[in-house]
Design a protein around this motif. Structure first.
Motif, PDB file in Angstrom:
ATOM      1  N   GLU A   1      -3.102  -7.986  -8.568  1.00 35.74           N
ATOM      2  CA  GLU A   1      -3.315  -9.175  -7.734  1.00 35.74           C
ATOM      3  C   GLU A   1      -3.497  -8.792  -6.264  1.00 35.74           C
ATOM      4  O   GLU A   1      -4.374  -9.320  -5.577  1.00 35.74           O
ATOM      5  CB  GLU A   1      -2.131 -10.139  -7.866  1.00 35.74           C
ATOM      6  N   ILE A   2      -2.664  -7.887  -5.785  1.00 32.91           N
ATOM      7  CA  ILE A   2      -2.757  -7.458  -4.382  1.00 32.91           C
ATOM      8  C   ILE A   2      -4.084  -6.754  -4.136  1.00 32.91           C
ATOM      9  O   ILE A   2      -4.747  -6.988  -3.116  1.00 32.91           O
ATOM     10  CB  ILE A   2      -1.554  -6.571  -4.000  1.00 32.91           C
TER      11      ILE A   2
ATOM     12  N   LEU B   1      -2.726 -11.277   6.860  1.00 38.31           N
ATOM     13  CA  LEU B   1      -2.873 -11.078   5.416  1.00 38.31           C
ATOM     14  C   LEU B   1      -1.638 -10.400   4.841  1.00 38.31           C
ATOM     15  O   LEU B   1      -1.108 -10.818   3.807  1.00 38.31           O
ATOM     16  CB  LEU B   1      -4.118 -10.233   5.121  1.00 38.31           C
ATOM     17  N   MET B   2      -1.154  -9.353   5.502  1.00 40.50           N
ATOM     18  CA  MET B   2       0.021  -8.634   5.000  1.00 40.50           C
ATOM     19  C   MET B   2       1.261  -9.525   5.028  1.00 40.50           C
ATOM     20  O   MET B   2       2.104  -9.442   4.135  1.00 40.50           O
ATOM     21  CB  MET B   2       0.257  -7.353   5.796  1.00 40.50           C
ATOM     22  N   ARG B   3       1.363 -10.382   6.022  1.00 44.70           N
ATOM     23  CA  ARG B   3       2.485 -11.331   6.067  1.00 44.70           C
ATOM     24  C   ARG B   3       2.409 -12.309   4.892  1.00 44.70           C
ATOM     25  O   ARG B   3       3.429 -12.648   4.295  1.00 44.70           O
ATOM     26  CB  ARG B   3       2.516 -12.075   7.394  1.00 44.70           C
ATOM     27  N   GLN B   4       1.197 -12.742   4.551  1.00 43.74           N
ATOM     28  CA  GLN B   4       1.026 -13.625   3.397  1.00 43.74           C
ATOM     29  C   GLN B   4       1.418 -12.914   2.103  1.00 43.74           C
ATOM     30  O   GLN B   4       2.103 -13.490   1.254  1.00 43.74           O
ATOM     31  CB  GLN B   4      -0.428 -14.104   3.304  1.00 43.74           C
ATOM     32  N   ILE B   5       0.991 -11.683   1.956  1.00 46.21           N
ATOM     33  CA  ILE B   5       1.344 -10.905   0.763  1.00 46.21           C
ATOM     34  C   ILE B   5       2.857 -10.730   0.696  1.00 46.21           C
ATOM     35  O   ILE B   5       3.474 -10.934  -0.356  1.00 46.21           O
ATOM     36  CB  ILE B   5       0.617  -9.537   0.765  1.00 46.21           C
ATOM     37  N   ALA B   6       3.466 -10.378   1.822  1.00 48.89           N
ATOM     38  CA  ALA B   6       4.924 -10.183   1.862  1.00 48.89           C
ATOM     39  C   ALA B   6       5.654 -11.457   1.463  1.00 48.89           C
ATOM     40  O   ALA B   6       6.614 -11.423   0.683  1.00 48.89           O
ATOM     41  CB  ALA B   6       5.349  -9.730   3.253  1.00 48.89           C
TER      42      ALA B   6
END
Length: 146
Positions: free
Chosen positions: A30-31, A83-88
């Motif tokens: 997914e990532i 984007l990385m904050r959303q993934i986190a």
């Protein structure tokens, strides 16, 4: 614009984000898809950023930008951090804790905080020969040299 890892210039810029827990196969898939969707449309001042994202060794999310073909700017970097904050947030992981240490141990990766890392070294669990991941690498050529 998404390109393959192999197409990236050696000096391509790299950002490494590390997950405190191993990501499952489905999470990694997914990532990877999320990274591709992002790099497909990533731009800096209206120009495509030649880029690629990947997940490595179950813990590391890597984002590359080929600055020889297209530069990145403050705003485009901000969008990648968002984007990385959303993934986190979605996976309930802290991707921004730089005080974690990861060590390759055979086929697995062990995580240590600063205190337990030092203690593991003193106890002989780690040695000067232990492979410690360097999350401060900033380009493709440095990554491949390790």
């Amino acid at each position: 614009m998404t390109v393959s890892y192999e197409e990236l210039s050696p000096g391509s810029r790299l950002w490494i984000y590390q997950s405190p827990r191993a990501l499952t196969e489905s999470e990694q898939k997914e990532i990877t898809e999320t990274l591709k969707s992002f790099t497909d449309q990533w731009q800096a001042h209206g120009k495509d950023v030649y880029s690629c994202g990947l997940v490595k060794d179950d813990h590391f999310i890597m984002l590359f930008a080929d600055e020889e073909k297209s530069g990145v700017t403050g705003c485009s970097i901000d969008s990648s951090v968002a984007l990385m904050r959303q993934i986190a947030s979605h996976y309930q992981i802290d991707l921004f804790d730089r005080m974690q240490f990861f060590v390759k141990d055979g086929d697995s990766t062990k995580r240590f905080d600063q205190l337990t890392f030092s203690q593991a070294y003193q106890d002989g669990e780690l040695s000067s020969e232990s492979l410690v991941y360097d999350n401060l690498i900033t380009d493709k050529v440095s990554l491949e040299a390790r």
